[in-house]
Scaffold this motif. Sequence first.
Motif, PDB file in Angstrom:
ATOM      1  N   GLY A 107       0.792  -1.225   0.000  1.00 36.46           N
ATOM      2  CA  GLY A 107       0.000   0.000   0.000  1.00 36.46           C
ATOM      3  C   GLY A 107       0.825   1.276   0.000  1.00 36.46           C
ATOM      4  N   TYR A 108       2.122   1.174   0.255  1.00 36.11           N
ATOM      5  CA  TYR A 108       3.003   2.343   0.260  1.00 36.11           C
ATOM      6  C   TYR A 108       4.395   1.897  -0.192  1.00 36.11           C
ATOM      7  N   PRO A 109       4.540   1.583  -1.485  1.00 36.78           N
ATOM      8  CA  PRO A 109       5.818   1.046  -1.965  1.00 36.78           C
ATOM      9  C   PRO A 109       6.915   2.111  -1.978  1.00 36.78           C
ATOM     10  N   ILE A 110       8.067   1.765  -1.402  1.00 36.58           N
ATOM     11  CA  ILE A 110       9.242   2.639  -1.468  1.00 36.58           C
ATOM     12  C   ILE A 110      10.482   1.779  -1.734  1.00 36.58           C
ATOM     13  N   MET A 111      11.457   2.394  -2.355  1.00 34.43           N
ATOM     14  CA  MET A 111      12.706   1.700  -2.661  1.00 34.43           C
ATOM     15  C   MET A 111      13.463   1.467  -1.363  1.00 34.43           C
ATOM     16  N   PRO A 112      13.909   0.235  -1.117  1.00 33.54           N
ATOM     17  CA  PRO A 112      14.661  -0.043   0.106  1.00 33.54           C
ATOM     18  C   PRO A 112      15.961   0.764   0.180  1.00 33.54           C
ATOM     19  N   GLY A 113      16.278   1.220   1.368  1.00 35.61           N
ATOM     20  CA  GLY A 113      17.501   1.989   1.574  1.00 35.61           C
ATOM     21  C   GLY A 113      18.747   1.235   1.148  1.00 35.61           C
ATOM     22  N   VAL A 114      18.757  -0.069   1.355  1.00 36.62           N
ATOM     23  CA  VAL A 114      19.918  -0.860   0.968  1.00 36.62           C
ATOM     24  C   VAL A 114      20.137  -0.800  -0.544  1.00 36.62           C
ATOM     25  N   LEU A 115      19.055  -0.684  -1.328  1.00 34.16           N
ATOM     26  CA  LEU A 115      19.203  -0.565  -2.778  1.00 34.16           C
ATOM     27  C   LEU A 115      19.652   0.837  -3.176  1.00 34.16           C
ATOM     28  N   LEU A 116      19.290   1.841  -2.403  1.00 28.53           N
ATOM     29  CA  LEU A 116      19.829   3.179  -2.653  1.00 28.53           C
ATOM     30  C   LEU A 116      21.337   3.184  -2.403  1.00 28.53           C
ATOM     31  N   ILE A 117      21.753   2.513  -1.336  1.00 29.54           N
ATOM     32  CA  ILE A 117      23.191   2.402  -1.060  1.00 29.54           C
ATOM     33  C   ILE A 117      23.875   1.640  -2.188  1.00 29.54           C
ATOM     34  N   GLU A 118      23.268   0.562  -2.650  1.00 30.98           N
ATOM     35  CA  GLU A 118      23.851  -0.213  -3.747  1.00 30.98           C
ATOM     36  C   GLU A 118      23.940   0.623  -5.023  1.00 30.98           C
ATOM     37  N   SER A 119      22.954   1.464  -5.294  1.00 27.85           N
ATOM     38  CA  SER A 119      23.032   2.317  -6.488  1.00 27.85           C
ATOM     39  C   SER A 119      24.197   3.301  -6.363  1.00 27.85           C
ATOM     40  N   MET A 120      24.447   3.804  -5.160  1.00 29.52           N
ATOM     41  CA  MET A 120      25.599   4.688  -4.954  1.00 29.52           C
ATOM     42  C   MET A 120      26.903   3.905  -5.095  1.00 29.52           C
ATOM     43  N   ALA A 121      26.916   2.653  -4.616  1.00 23.89           N
ATOM     44  CA  ALA A 121      28.113   1.815  -4.739  1.00 23.89           C
ATOM     45  C   ALA A 121      28.401   1.491  -6.201  1.00 23.89           C
ATOM     46  N   GLN A 122      27.358   1.156  -6.965  1.00 29.85           N
ATOM     47  CA  GLN A 122      27.574   0.860  -8.375  1.00 29.85           C
ATOM     48  C   GLN A 122      28.051   2.095  -9.133  1.00 29.85           C
ATOM     49  N   THR A 123      27.496   3.239  -8.809  1.00 34.42           N
ATOM     50  CA  THR A 123      27.940   4.487  -9.444  1.00 34.42           C
ATOM     51  C   THR A 123      29.415   4.728  -9.146  1.00 34.42           C
ATOM     52  N   SER A 124      29.779   4.619  -7.874  1.00 33.11           N
ATOM     53  CA  SER A 124      31.181   4.788  -7.480  1.00 33.11           C
ATOM     54  C   SER A 124      32.054   3.751  -8.166  1.00 33.11           C
ATOM     55  N   GLY A 125      31.556   2.530  -8.282  1.00 29.68           N
ATOM     56  CA  GLY A 125      32.314   1.469  -8.938  1.00 29.68           C
ATOM     57  C   GLY A 125      32.644   1.795 -10.378  1.00 29.68           C
ATOM     58  N   TRP A 126      31.680   2.372 -11.112  1.00 26.13           N
ATOM     59  CA  TRP A 126      31.958   2.750 -12.501  1.00 26.13           C
ATOM     60  C   TRP A 126      33.025   3.836 -12.568  1.00 26.13           C
ATOM     61  N   LEU A 127      32.988   4.760 -11.638  1.00 29.37           N
ATOM     62  CA  LEU A 127      34.019   5.802 -11.595  1.00 29.37           C
ATOM     63  C   LEU A 127      35.387   5.172 -11.340  1.00 29.37           C
ATOM     64  N   LEU A 128      35.461   4.279 -10.363  1.00 26.74           N
ATOM     65  CA  LEU A 128      36.736   3.639 -10.044  1.00 26.74           C
ATOM     66  C   LEU A 128      37.231   2.760 -11.191  1.00 26.74           C
ATOM     67  N   LEU A 129      36.322   2.021 -11.833  1.00 28.56           N
ATOM     68  CA  LEU A 129      36.720   1.235 -13.005  1.00 28.56           C
ATOM     69  C   LEU A 129      37.355   2.134 -14.069  1.00 28.56           C
ATOM     70  N   ALA A 130      36.758   3.290 -14.301  1.00 28.82           N
ATOM     71  CA  ALA A 130      37.298   4.218 -15.295  1.00 28.82           C
ATOM     72  C   ALA A 130      38.670   4.736 -14.879  1.00 28.82           C
ATOM     73  N   LEU A 131      38.795   5.127 -13.621  1.00 29.45           N
ATOM     74  CA  LEU A 131      40.073   5.663 -13.144  1.00 29.45           C
ATOM     75  C   LEU A 131      41.184   4.617 -13.191  1.00 29.45           C
ATOM     76  N   MET A 132      40.806   3.334 -13.015  1.00 28.25           N
ATOM     77  CA  MET A 132      41.790   2.242 -13.057  1.00 28.25           C
ATOM     78  C   MET A 132      41.859   1.600 -14.442  1.00 28.25           C
ATOM     79  N   LYS A 133      41.217   2.243 -15.419  1.00 26.39           N
ATOM     80  CA  LYS A 133      41.246   1.817 -16.817  1.00 26.39           C
ATOM     81  C   LYS A 133      40.855   0.341 -17.004  1.00 26.39           C
ATOM     82  N   PHE A 134      39.856  -0.094 -16.233  1.00 28.02           N
ATOM     83  CA  PHE A 134      39.325  -1.451 -16.311  1.00 28.02           C
ATOM     84  C   PHE A 134      40.393  -2.512 -16.076  1.00 28.02           C
ATOM     85  N   GLU A 135      41.436  -2.163 -15.328  1.00 29.24           N
ATOM     86  CA  GLU A 135      42.483  -3.136 -15.000  1.00 29.24           C
ATOM     87  C   GLU A 135      42.244  -3.801 -13.653  1.00 29.24           C
ATOM     88  N   ARG A 136      41.417  -3.183 -12.804  1.00 30.69           N
ATOM     89  CA  ARG A 136      41.129  -3.713 -11.479  1.00 30.69           C
ATOM     90  C   ARG A 136      39.633  -3.604 -11.224  1.00 30.69           C
TER      91      ARG A 136
END
Length: 156
Positions: A41-70
């Motif tokens: 009756g009141y659907p909301i995105m779980p906080g853990v998935l918001l944290i995961e979206s921030m982690a995935q975003t950060s991960g793409w940045l780090l992958l780029a900075l490490m040129k997909f080597e790590r």
Amino acid sequence: MQIEYFLLIDRILDLRLDEKTITVEAKVPTESTIFEGHFPGYPIMPGVLLIESMAQTSGWLLLALMKFERMPFLAAVKEAKMRGFVSPGEVLTVEANVLHEGSGYAITEARVKVDGKLRSNATLTFSHVPFPNPELRGHMDAVAERVGFPQQALQR
């Protein structure tokens, strides 16, 4: 956003390696089994998935900075704050920047916004290691293409 496959980023909007920043976008699905229990009756995105979206975003940045080597792996979540609800159908803008890099670790700060309003933020720590196998590297290459990872970023 494909919650059932834990692919929470739809596309990379902006990647600035010189500034060590990234901005991505993700549309929360209008329907998902997650919302059946969170909350009826009141659907909301779980906080853990918001944290995961921030982690995935950060991960793409780090992958780029490490040129997909790590490959970065989430190691710690610090000061995560849920500042407002995220509802099905909303479009997330997730931003991240690097605070510190070194000794096999990186620390980022990230924010989730909806219509320019802050909904969540966190400081995240990552360890990073060489890709453990070719299958994971191939998977990440395929996901990079799907989210519009700017390959020219790796040419620097």
